[in-house]
Scaffold this motif. Sequence first.
Motif, short mmCIF file in Angstrom:
data_model
loop_
_atom_site.label_atom_id
_atom_site.label_comp_id
_atom_site.label_asym_id
_atom_site.label_seq_id
_atom_site.Cartn_x
_atom_site.Cartn_y
_atom_site.Cartn_z
N TYR A 181 0.77 -1.24 0.19
CA TYR A 181 -0.09 -0.03 -0.11
C TYR A 181 0.81 1.05 -0.03
O TYR A 181 0.70 2.39 -0.64
N LEU A 182 1.91 1.52 0.70
CA LEU A 182 2.92 2.50 0.77
C LEU A 182 3.59 2.39 -0.68
O LEU A 182 3.75 3.74 -1.18
N ALA A 183 3.75 1.59 -1.17
CA ALA A 183 4.53 1.51 -2.51
C ALA A 183 3.45 2.10 -3.39
O ALA A 183 3.99 3.02 -4.40
N LEU A 184 2.02 1.83 -3.48
CA LEU A 184 1.31 2.34 -4.33
C LEU A 184 0.88 3.85 -4.23
O LEU A 184 0.88 4.73 -4.98
N CYS A 185 1.00 4.25 -2.83
CA CYS A 185 0.94 5.83 -2.58
C CYS A 185 2.21 6.51 -3.24
O CYS A 185 1.86 7.42 -3.95
N PHE A 186 3.01 6.05 -3.32
CA PHE A 186 4.39 6.44 -4.12
C PHE A 186 4.09 6.57 -5.68
O PHE A 186 4.25 7.73 -6.19
N ILE A 187 3.76 5.57 -6.07
CA ILE A 187 3.46 5.44 -7.55
C ILE A 187 2.43 6.34 -7.93
O ILE A 187 2.57 6.91 -9.17
N PHE A 188 1.21 6.21 -7.34
CA PHE A 188 0.29 7.04 -7.97
C PHE A 188 0.56 8.60 -7.53
O PHE A 188 -0.09 9.41 -8.25
N GLY A 189 1.39 8.95 -6.40
CA GLY A 189 1.78 10.21 -6.15
C GLY A 189 2.56 11.02 -7.08
O GLY A 189 2.33 12.04 -7.68
N VAL A 190 3.53 10.15 -7.79
CA VAL A 190 4.21 10.49 -8.86
C VAL A 190 3.39 10.71 -10.12
O VAL A 190 3.61 11.78 -10.73
N ALA A 191 2.37 9.84 -10.32
CA ALA A 191 1.68 10.02 -11.66
C ALA A 191 0.68 11.28 -11.44
O ALA A 191 0.54 12.02 -12.16
N ALA A 192 0.47 11.69 -10.01
CA ALA A 192 -0.77 12.64 -9.94
C ALA A 192 0.09 13.90 -10.26
O ALA A 192 -0.32 14.97 -10.64
N THR A 193 1.63 14.11 -9.68
CA THR A 193 2.29 15.22 -10.01
C THR A 193 2.72 15.54 -11.29
O THR A 193 3.03 16.66 -11.88
N ILE A 197 -6.61 10.50 -6.08
CA ILE A 197 -7.86 9.72 -5.53
C ILE A 197 -7.36 8.45 -5.18
O ILE A 197 -7.62 8.02 -4.15
N LEU A 198 -6.62 7.82 -6.16
CA LEU A 198 -6.09 6.49 -5.89
C LEU A 198 -4.84 6.63 -4.95
O LEU A 198 -4.65 5.61 -4.20
N VAL A 199 -4.23 7.86 -4.61
CA VAL A 199 -3.30 8.13 -3.51
C VAL A 199 -4.01 7.90 -2.28
O VAL A 199 -3.72 7.25 -1.35
N LEU A 200 -5.42 8.61 -2.03
CA LEU A 200 -5.94 8.52 -1.10
C LEU A 200 -6.73 7.02 -0.54
O LEU A 200 -6.58 6.51 0.50
N SER A 201 -6.79 6.15 -1.76
CA SER A 201 -7.23 4.65 -1.61
C SER A 201 -6.17 3.99 -1.05
O SER A 201 -6.39 3.23 -0.18
N SER A 202 -5.09 4.25 -1.46
CA SER A 202 -3.85 3.33 -1.23
C SER A 202 -3.41 3.67 0.30
O SER A 202 -2.79 2.61 0.84
N GLU A 203 -3.80 4.78 0.78
CA GLU A 203 -3.51 5.16 2.07
C GLU A 203 -4.18 4.47 3.20
O GLU A 203 -3.53 4.28 4.28
N SER A 204 -5.08 3.68 2.85
CA SER A 204 -6.04 3.10 3.60
C SER A 204 -5.76 2.51 4.91
O SER A 204 -5.99 2.81 6.15
N ALA A 205 -5.08 1.10 4.66
CA ALA A 205 -4.57 0.39 5.81
C ALA A 205 -3.22 0.91 6.57
O ALA A 205 -2.83 0.37 7.50
N CYS A 206 -2.55 1.95 5.99
CA CYS A 206 -1.29 2.13 6.47
C CYS A 206 -0.98 2.63 7.95
O CYS A 206 -0.36 2.18 8.68
N PHE A 207 -1.91 3.64 8.44
CA PHE A 207 -1.60 4.11 9.78
C PHE A 207 -1.83 2.99 10.83
O PHE A 207 -1.28 2.59 11.77
#
Length: 477
Positions: A315-327, A339-349
């Motif tokens: 999930y943390l890896a997906l946050c980075f990948i989608f974050g790069v794509a959004a930027t 939006i996919l970054v928000l979705s991937s954050e789900s289980a992290c905390f």
Amino acid sequence: MLWRRKITIDDQAITDGSGITLKQSLFPNFLVTILFFLWGFAYGLLDVLNSHFQAELNISASMASGLSAAYFGAYFICPLTVSGWILRRYGFRVTFMTGLAVLAIGCLLFWPSGVKASFGGFCGSMFVVGAGLSTLETGADNFLSICGPPRYSEIRLNLAQGVQGAGSFVAPLLASRVFFANTVDTQQGLKNVQWVYLGIACFVALLIILFWLAPMPEVTDADMGLQEQDISQGDVAPFSKQYNLFLGVWSQFCYVGAQVAVANYFINFAEEAGYSASMSSNLLAVGQGLYTIMRFVSSGLMTLGVKPRYILAVYLALCFIFGVAATTTHGATSVAMLILVLSSESACFATIFTLALRGLGHHTKRGGSLLVAAISGGAAIPPMTGAVATNTGSFHRAMAIPTAFYVLAWVFPVYANTVSKGFLDGHRETDLNVEAKIPPSLPPSLSSANKISTPSQIIQNRYIHQHPKPCPSQSKT
């Protein structure tokens, strides 16, 4: 089990806590989960307020981040000082009631802040709200992590975080359709803020009464020390050598800061991509909705046997990948990636928290306070993001800041999947407290059904068997 209603508890006492089975843990965990919806709602509303204050009070994006800095700054101060001390000194019930009382005061302070239209007043009010919520979270995150069978720790906290996500989903949706409908850029919007927080204060007052009256178990550090002996069959390492915890704290700081930065500036990001303010708020609600759904999905995957350390790493890896794509993209595509970054954050905390808390034994509450204090990353990283947005005039470029912190947060899942994987898996595979059992270490004279009828008796008999000194008293009052 019907627990006696104790107001305070000695943290060195042996209680029912370490023997709570799955069935016995359902009601107290449900009661505490109510709190997660409460601060999920407050957090979700904060994202909309951030954008609203920029328009109404004519302030920059970097100044608007002061609202988040005030809110999450309280997370740095309280868990390490007064909140953590209250938890260790008086127990979970007093911690919950104290946090709720401070939260109610913070909500009431929004009224004079709205009358004066003072951004500084709103920041001060939000600091008090953050102090109350951080106190609640110091108790609630710890409670759900340790109340019940150890193998279900990640599942319990992820489910509760899913309920919190529901609050975060409802808040921006209500904000765009009810609280600020047709008043986003008017003085009436500030008056709506006053009434919203007045309603929250009244609801919180009712919760204080509920937690005063409801029977709840207490889990002390002494309980966790005995539980850890059952699982690992050895002594707990000194606090200074709890490397799994310290890396978890670092990861939590980086992750939460990145999460808050993305959420705080999502509306600005979407407006820059061509959407209206109202539509941007709706898109944030969509992102928070997916965030919530994926938390329940993650809990389901863990229930089916997928190891939490795998889920965290992916999930943390997906946050980075989608974050790069959004930027690096523009328009609707960039918003979809965010939006996919928000979705991937789900289980992290929740997964970082529970994995880092594993095996601390009598250090559990102290470690939990550090992990809650790490939420103060939300006070550090959003201002960086806001400063970049102000200086470059681009929220798309600014999203590179939280994206970089997702990489820094990835240090902990790497450690969890290499160095400490055997240790973490051992705690997840134990069947301790799944069902009520007589500890095998007890002598036959203590294993009679006529002599042992509650987890408290089991724990105390085991303590007496292992320690020649008298068992500490259970409570102070």
